[in-house]
Design a protein around this motif. Structure first.
Motif, PDB file in Angstrom:
ATOM      1  N   ILE A 123       0.839  -1.197   0.000  1.00 12.91           N
ATOM      2  CA  ILE A 123       0.000   0.000   0.000  1.00 12.91           C
ATOM      3  C   ILE A 123       0.876   1.250   0.000  1.00 12.91           C
ATOM      4  CG2 ILE A 123      -1.656   1.336   1.366  1.00 12.91           C
ATOM      5  CD1 ILE A 123      -2.825  -1.338   2.320  1.00 12.91           C
ATOM      6  N   ARG A 124       1.948   1.216   0.784  1.00 13.50           N
ATOM      7  CA  ARG A 124       2.873   2.347   0.833  1.00 13.50           C
ATOM      8  C   ARG A 124       3.512   2.609  -0.527  1.00 13.50           C
ATOM      9  NH1 ARG A 124       8.244   0.895   3.737  1.00 13.50           N
ATOM     10  NH2 ARG A 124       8.453  -0.160   1.726  1.00 13.50           N
ATOM     11  N   SER A 167      -6.322  -2.516  -6.915  1.00 18.43           N
ATOM     12  CA  SER A 167      -6.652  -3.316  -8.104  1.00 18.43           C
ATOM     13  C   SER A 167      -6.505  -4.808  -7.842  1.00 18.43           C
ATOM     14  CB  SER A 167      -5.751  -2.906  -9.280  1.00 18.43           C
ATOM     15  OG  SER A 167      -4.404  -3.293  -9.044  1.00 18.43           O
ATOM     16  N   LEU A 168      -5.666  -5.176  -6.848  1.00 15.97           N
ATOM     17  CA  LEU A 168      -5.491  -6.585  -6.495  1.00 15.97           C
ATOM     18  C   LEU A 168      -6.592  -7.095  -5.572  1.00 15.97           C
ATOM     19  CD1 LEU A 168      -1.616  -6.697  -5.937  1.00 15.97           C
ATOM     20  CD2 LEU A 168      -2.901  -7.661  -7.858  1.00 15.97           C
ATOM     21  N   GLY A 169      -7.477  -6.203  -5.176  1.00 15.74           N
ATOM     22  CA  GLY A 169      -8.635  -6.619  -4.389  1.00 15.74           C
ATOM     23  C   GLY A 169      -8.511  -6.428  -2.894  1.00 15.74           C
ATOM     24  N   TYR A 170      -7.446  -5.756  -2.431  1.00 16.26           N
ATOM     25  CA  TYR A 170      -7.285  -5.543  -1.001  1.00 16.26           C
ATOM     26  C   TYR A 170      -8.163  -4.380  -0.525  1.00 16.26           C
ATOM     27  CZ  TYR A 170      -3.206  -8.587  -1.263  1.00 16.26           C
ATOM     28  OH  TYR A 170      -2.367  -9.654  -1.459  1.00 16.26           O
ATOM     29  N   ALA A 171      -8.763  -4.549   0.641  1.00 18.46           N
ATOM     30  CA  ALA A 171      -9.548  -3.477   1.258  1.00 18.46           C
ATOM     31  C   ALA A 171      -8.561  -2.528   1.933  1.00 18.46           C
ATOM     32  CB  ALA A 171     -10.544  -4.042   2.262  1.00 18.46           C
TER      33      ALA A 171
END
Length: 334
Positions: free
Chosen positions: A204-205, A213-217
């Motif tokens: 995320i950083r 786009s990879l689906g992480y919340a």
């Protein structure tokens, strides 16, 4: 010599080199631990305890800035809030010191949940300004609240007996309690950073849109990091209230948030050891210049300017990036 033989030799050499790097880092760790164990018999214990509290504070802040990429100007709210809760519960409710610290950590985690829920909706400078505004609101709450005693703060906080057995009024016993808390906090940070959750925070950083786009919340991960950082900051603040036996408005002021940012930048963002080194440098300057005619803030500012100009990654960050650091297996990934 066959290709298979060459490959086997290469693998063996790599494994041996990796083992050597692990051994070198283990030796540094053991030396550091030995110095911490022997330190109170040669150095003033109160100074050492202050250093450990602020080192844990800086490492907790670095968990958010260095590994998640979120710059908070409001971490003093968690540090001072936990200090107030710990001081109040130990003095007024008569709870044992470990329960008081635990209540301070829970209060800091809850405050982090509330502040984080509001702040993570924005990014960059807007996130920083929201955390500063919320922290200032908490500062004025502490100024007006009855249990904080206003500008006088909570004074004469008893250290009590740890688990009803160990007398924390003994400076050596108090030091080893603080050291144990520091080591536990560092172990939690290390495990958090090196877990799958920590790997996602680093992604995320580095590239938040790709993580999305990879689906992480992403917002949930940021909130989790914010709460964890707040809780560990509260751990440092609660222990600090027991060490100095008071909690005041200084602990929740914006200057305290600025100090922890300075410590982290001096040591090295995104390194486990960097904030400890930065906290040690700042606390040492404050301690030994306090009784001199030199203005502490000016000297600290000059040191910060020199470090920013010469050590762009921070002192420990530059060491990791140097040839010696790479040879010893230290990698600065920031």
């Amino acid at each position: 010599m066959s290709d298979m033989t060459r490959n086997d030799m290469t693998s063996t050499n790599s494994a041996g080199a990796g083992g050597g790097l692990v051994n070198a880092q283990a030796i540094f760790l053991l030396i550091g631990l030995a110095l911490l164990l022997a330190a109170p018999f040669f150095v003033y214990p109160i100074f050492l305890m202050k250093l450990l509290c602020f080192a844990l504070f800086a490492c907790a802040f670095n968990l958010l800035l260095g590994y998640t990429g979120l710059l908070s100007f409001g971490h003093a709210a968690f540090f001072g809030g936990a200090a107030y809760i710990t001081a109040h519960t130990v003095k007024e409710w008569g709870v044992t010191p470990e329960i008081g610290v635990l209540l301070g950590v829970l209060a800091a985690a809850f405050l982090g949940l509330v502040m984080g829920f509001v702040a993570i909706r924005r990014q960059g400078i807007y996130f920083a300004m929201i955390t500063l505004a919320l922290a200032q609101m908490f500062f004025f709450f502490c100024l007006q609240a009855e249990f904080t005693k206003g500008e006088d703060g909570i004074q004469s906080v008893p250290r009590g007996h740890l688990f009803g057995v160990v007398d924390l009024n003994n400076p050596i016993a108090m030091y080893f309690f603080v050291l144990a808390v520091f080591l536990i906090g560092m172990a939690i940070i290390w495990r958090f950073v090196n877990s799958p959750f920590g790997m996602i925070l680093k992604s995320i950083r580095e590239n938040e849109p790709r993580a999305v786009s990879l689906g992480y919340a992403v917002d949930r991960y940021k909130l989790g990091a914010f709460v964890m950082s707040a809780a560990l900051t509260g751990l440092a603040g609660g222990v600090k209230a027991l060490v100095f036996q008071f909690a005041t408005l200084t602990d929740v002021s914006w200057q305290m948030s600025g100090e922890v940012i300075l410590m982290t930048l001096l040591g090295g963002i995104g390194t486990l050891v960097g904030p400890i080194f930065g906290a040690g440098l700042v606390v040492t300057l404050q301690n030994y210049l306090a009784t001199s005619s030199f203005p502490v803030t000016i000297i600290t500012g000059v040191v910060f300017m020199v470090c920013v100009l010469v050590f762009r990654r921070g002192i420990i960050g530059e060491f990791y990036a140097s040839r010696l650091g790479r040879k010893l297996g230290f990698v600065h990934r920031r």
